[in-house]
Design an enzyme around this catalytic site. Sequence first.
Site, mmCIF file in Angstrom:
data_model
loop_
_atom_site.group_PDB
_atom_site.id
_atom_site.type_symbol
_atom_site.label_atom_id
_atom_site.label_comp_id
_atom_site.label_asym_id
_atom_site.label_seq_id
_atom_site.Cartn_x
_atom_site.Cartn_y
_atom_site.Cartn_z
ATOM 1 N N ALA A 67 0.858 -1.183 0.000
ATOM 2 C CA ALA A 67 0.000 0.000 0.000
ATOM 3 C C ALA A 67 0.895 1.234 0.000
ATOM 4 C CB ALA A 67 -0.870 -0.013 1.251
ATOM 5 N N GLY A 106 0.425 -5.197 0.700
ATOM 6 C CA GLY A 106 -0.678 -5.076 -0.256
ATOM 7 C C GLY A 106 -0.332 -5.638 -1.625
ATOM 8 N N GLU A 109 -0.972 -9.176 -1.394
ATOM 9 C CA GLU A 109 -2.426 -9.372 -1.295
ATOM 10 C C GLU A 109 -3.088 -9.294 -2.671
ATOM 11 O OE1 GLU A 109 -2.597 -6.392 1.907
ATOM 12 O OE2 GLU A 109 -3.728 -7.885 3.035
ATOM 13 N N GLU A 129 3.720 -5.716 7.160
ATOM 14 C CA GLU A 129 2.860 -4.703 7.782
ATOM 15 C C GLU A 129 3.151 -4.464 9.255
ATOM 16 O OE1 GLU A 129 1.830 -6.911 5.565
ATOM 17 O OE2 GLU A 129 0.326 -6.057 4.220
HETATM 18 C C1 3H9 Z 1 0.502 -2.453 3.311
HETATM 19 O O1 3H9 Z 1 0.743 -2.891 2.227
HETATM 20 C C2 3H9 Z 1 -0.859 -2.489 3.932
HETATM 21 C C3 3H9 Z 1 -1.810 -3.407 3.237
HETATM 22 O O2 3H9 Z 1 -1.733 -4.703 3.760
HETATM 23 C C4 3H9 Z 1 -3.243 -2.999 3.457
HETATM 24 C C5 3H9 Z 1 -3.722 -1.837 2.709
HETATM 25 C C6 3H9 Z 1 -5.206 -1.606 2.882
HETATM 26 N N1 3H9 Z 1 4.621 3.477 0.058
HETATM 27 O O3 3H9 Z 1 13.433 1.872 0.363
HETATM 28 P P1 3H9 Z 1 13.792 2.626 -0.850
HETATM 29 C C7 3H9 Z 1 9.396 4.854 -1.227
HETATM 30 S S1 3H9 Z 1 1.710 -1.685 4.242
HETATM 31 C C8 3H9 Z 1 5.108 4.674 -0.282
HETATM 32 O O4 3H9 Z 1 14.747 3.741 -0.720
HETATM 33 P P2 3H9 Z 1 14.883 0.205 -1.913
HETATM 34 C C9 3H9 Z 1 10.515 5.179 -0.240
HETATM 35 O O5 3H9 Z 1 10.067 6.025 0.778
HETATM 36 C C10 3H9 Z 1 3.127 -1.604 3.147
HETATM 37 N N2 3H9 Z 1 6.400 4.888 -0.580
HETATM 38 O O6 3H9 Z 1 14.276 1.659 -2.020
HETATM 39 C C11 3H9 Z 1 11.512 5.840 -1.152
HETATM 40 O O7 3H9 Z 1 11.075 7.171 -1.369
HETATM 41 P P3 3H9 Z 1 12.111 8.377 -1.491
HETATM 42 C C12 3H9 Z 1 3.844 -2.883 3.066
HETATM 43 C C13 3H9 Z 1 7.231 3.851 -0.527
HETATM 44 O O8 3H9 Z 1 15.062 -0.238 -3.303
HETATM 45 C C14 3H9 Z 1 11.361 5.059 -2.446
HETATM 46 O O9 3H9 Z 1 10.078 4.448 -2.386
HETATM 47 N N3 3H9 Z 1 5.044 -2.701 2.306
HETATM 48 C C15 3H9 Z 1 6.787 2.580 -0.169
HETATM 49 O O10 3H9 Z 1 16.034 0.176 -0.980
HETATM 50 C C16 3H9 Z 1 12.402 3.985 -2.627
HETATM 51 O O11 3H9 Z 1 12.417 3.155 -1.466
HETATM 52 C C17 3H9 Z 1 6.240 -2.427 2.864
HETATM 53 O O12 3H9 Z 1 6.370 -2.383 4.065
HETATM 54 C C18 3H9 Z 1 5.411 2.406 0.142
HETATM 55 N N4 3H9 Z 1 4.908 1.212 0.491
HETATM 56 O O13 3H9 Z 1 13.765 -0.696 -1.206
HETATM 57 C C19 3H9 Z 1 7.392 -2.200 1.949
HETATM 58 N N5 3H9 Z 1 7.848 1.733 -0.195
HETATM 59 O O14 3H9 Z 1 12.934 8.028 -2.677
HETATM 60 C C20 3H9 Z 1 8.163 -0.961 2.336
HETATM 61 C C21 3H9 Z 1 8.900 2.473 -0.573
HETATM 62 O O15 3H9 Z 1 11.234 9.551 -1.670
HETATM 63 N N6 3H9 Z 1 9.219 -0.672 1.409
HETATM 64 N N7 3H9 Z 1 8.554 3.750 -0.768
HETATM 65 O O16 3H9 Z 1 12.893 8.382 -0.233
HETATM 66 C C22 3H9 Z 1 10.401 -1.323 1.383
HETATM 67 O O17 3H9 Z 1 10.629 -2.254 2.105
HETATM 68 C C23 3H9 Z 1 11.461 -0.834 0.452
HETATM 69 O O18 3H9 Z 1 11.178 0.502 0.137
HETATM 70 C C24 3H9 Z 1 11.567 -1.627 -0.879
HETATM 71 C C25 3H9 Z 1 12.540 -0.905 -1.840
HETATM 72 C C26 3H9 Z 1 12.106 -3.024 -0.575
HETATM 73 C C27 3H9 Z 1 10.236 -1.727 -1.540
#
Ligand code: 3H9
Length: 694
Positions: A67, A106, A109, A129
């Site tokens: 999400a 998400g 999901e 999450e």
């Molecule tokens: C969820 O899904 C809830 C659902 O179950 C229910 C919904 C109803 N959203 O980390 P990076 C941005 S909860 C918005 O530097 P990497 C991050 O801030 C979510 N932005 O790159 C950064 O921005 P900036 C569950 C996001 O390659 C840029 O993307 N998901 C999100 O080292 C690059 O990120 C997670 O917990 C997001 N979800 O790693 C995953 N994710 O450039 C969380 C990233 O402006 N994310 N950004 O600073 C991660 O673990 C890592 O970011 C990922 C990439 C592995 C994806």
Amino acid sequence: MSTQTSDTVSYSVEEGIGLIALNHPPVNAASQDLRVGLAAAVRGLEAEAGVAAIAIYGEGGAFIAGADIREFGKPVVAPTLPDVCLVIEGCCKPVVAVMHGPTLGGGLEVAISAHARVALPGLQTGFPEVTLGVLPGAGGTQRGPRLIGISATLDLATTGRRIGAEEALALGLVDRIAEGEPRQVAITVAREALAGTLKTRATGDLPVTPDQAVLDDMAAKLARTQGHLFSPHKVVEAVAGSMLPLIGGLAQERALFAECIESPQRAGLIHAFFAERAVLKIPEKGATARTVQAIGVIGGGTMGSGIATAALLAGLRVTMAERDSDALDRGRATIEKNLEGAVKRGKLSAQKRDTMLAQALVTTTDLGDFAQADLVIEAVFEDMEVKRDIFRQLDGICKPGAVLATNTSYLDVNEIAAVTGRPGDVIGLHFFSPAHIMRLLEVVVADATAPEVVATGFALGKRLRKVCVRAGVCDGFIGNRVLSHYRKVTDYLVMDGCSPAQVDRAIKGFGFAMGPFSVLDLAGLDIGWVTRKRLAPTRSPDERYVEVADRICEAGWFGRKTGRGYYLYGGDGPVENPDVLAIIEEERAKTGVEVRAFSDEDIVERYMTAMVSEAVRVLADGIALRPIDIDAVFLFGYGFPRHRGGPMHYADCVGAAALVARIERYAGEDAFYWQVPPMLRQMAETGGRFADLN
Ligand code: 3H9
């Protein structure tokens, strides 16, 4: 020809296959635009007569990273992700998801709402999450148990651990691993779905095997180990709902997800997530980092060996220098022990460890061996003269362009740089012990440090998997300067009536992994003693000075390493040191303080208010770039409870006006220590928030 259903989603048709492309850089977060586009694309292709099967894939490096967490806490705009998942699952044509790169939360999901899933080799999937204070809220707790069982779902969703394609296949989360470009794979697997060679089914139609015992065990385990957290327990409740009919379970999951979204822990954890990334935005971002392959480390003590270990683990060549061969042997032994720990934790193979020690580590007693090092880092005793002497020598030895770094935790990097003919190459790289484990690295930028040297510090930190925070020069930089200030309040609390153990208990109750006195015992009480002696000449006569710690050190008790400090070690683990309690009594009698009782809440409020006060001064002095940088320092270097987001986030939660009121109240007891920082007062008057300065 492709049809754009929103800014981030489009679909096209190729020989009867409907292809939905997600294109929302950098990670295809399921923002409102993506949700609108995805639902519309599925409906569009469902209605298109010539389409027999559909595949969804991500452009760029991810399927869907989850999400869009920037939307959390704001009003929800339809369609919700659970509704999009129902659209996918309810599609009358087979839908296949091509999972590549981050497919998290998400994103997973969405994938398990499809009728079949294939994974590309670099897949990173799971339900992270809980690490953000929420739970899988788009059907993950309902479809997960239907696909992989209650136990495996609980494991993924309560730990947040991320798994690769192989494990996802073994669990049954994906049906197959395929190689190729996501779009190409999408076409192939959709054809296979049509041909019947890839099995398709609606996950929601699968039965759940009830397992109340596993649910009870997990609930009990979490109550024991994570009592202070909110969302993990809600995960168990939500997964239990999978034994209801799907629609009922989904409704319950949605309600529990909403509770998590409202919880302050969600805000704290998401703040911490962004803090880790925000610190990378520095003024020197555009500068080109110098290449670093070989580094020199001066000092084989705990810190030097820890830095050397971190560098070896990152694939760098390391030369470590010490005064004599005995010290070198001890340093090498520490590195070997550190690497052995990495082998035991499964981070490194024994064979790699042996190669590292044989080929990448050199030890020497001759600083002349640093002539070819790309970067040298000094990690010797905190003594300005010793450090200046080393830097004078390095100036004569190191090749042009080598970065000369000091690991000092308090001293003036400008003064150190001044003895060299190349102050632009000098920087502070302040690691935290144990340096191969602790994530924080303060990159201390002196007056003359060149932008590319700052960039090199950040690049090295990234390679060592550190969270780098840019700091300016002052006594203690960001973390230790703030620490030196709020440490005093723990001494005042002890003098005024608390025992060290009571203070520790209260601070642990707030969520810190350890209390401040236990930390002092662990770090070694002699370290603070040296600093206090150094700063004694500059201490104001108005400052309340507590002598308890000095008297403990005078007795030769330096904490864990000597078996005694605030606590006694050995035998049955740490117990309060009665001799320290006696010293406290004596000091109280000597100064004639009026002893009184403090509640745990009062202890925490004083501790946190002291921390915030100095943090605000650090910010106002420009030592930290933004409030969120200070939060990162405390989250990644000082054991600050992640779900509380850091001291500045805490300040925003309490509010500037309330903090000012607290300080003014405490000032009645000690007007020298408790002073309202002008920036905080101004914020209280204008109703501002630190978050607005990020
Ligand atoms: C969820 O899904 C809830 C659902 O179950 C229910 C919904 C109803 N959203 O980390 P990076 C941005 S909860 C918005 O530097 P990497 C991050 O801030 C979510 N932005 O790159 C950064 O921005 P900036 C569950 C996001 O390659 C840029 O993307 N998901 C999100 O080292 C690059 O990120 C997670 O917990 C997001 N979800 O790693 C995953 N994710 O450039 C969380 C990233 O402006 N994310 N950004 O600073 C991660 O673990 C890592 O970011 C990922 C990439 C592995 C994806």
